[in-house]
Motif scaffolding. Structure first.
Motif: not given
Length: 130
Positions: A76-99
């Motif tokens: 659970g903890e490893l999955g949580k860390i991996i998911m968090t990193v992936i979701l942050f990376a996805f957000s910063f790279t894929m969402i163009t107009s983001l605050n």
């Protein structure tokens, strides 16, 4: 048979999602759609991995399942860390107009809500009143 019950961690996730929606509505009213969905994305980056952790960490209970309990917490903890990193990376790279600041503040606040709510969950065995 164990008298210990799984703590109601679903309440933490519900609180995180409720505060995310509340923050998004306030952000929408104050500043507009970009701020609102940035806050929602940040809140979800915190709440979704937490729910994954809860799903795996509390799947097993009892002394006979001690090895499975430990494996569940680690998974659970490893999955949580991996998911968090992936979701942050996805957000910063894929969402163009983001605050970005709103996203990080949303993540931080929702993470803090999870920590605070976890303190309110009692896992003490029921007391017999005779």
């Amino acid at each position: 048979m164990s008298n210990l019950k799984t703590p109601p961690v679903y309440k933490v996730i519900i609180a995180q999602l409720a505060v995310t929606i509340f923050m998004a509505v306030i952000s929408l009213l104050m500043s507009g759609i970009v701020l609102a969905y940035s806050v929602v994305v940040g809140g979800l980056i915190s709440a979704l991995p937490n729910s994954y952790f809860a799903l795996h960490a509390y799947r097993y209970q009892g002394a006979r399942n001690a090895q499975n309990v430990v494996k569940g917490f680690i998974r659970g903890e490893l999955g949580k860390i991996i998911m968090t990193v992936i979701l942050f990376a996805f957000s910063f790279t894929m969402i163009t107009s983001l605050n970005e600041l709103a996203l990080i503040l949303g993540f931080t606040l929702i993470h803090f809500v999870g920590v605070v709510m976890s303190g309110f969950i009692s896992n003490s065995p029921p007391q017999n009143k005779t």
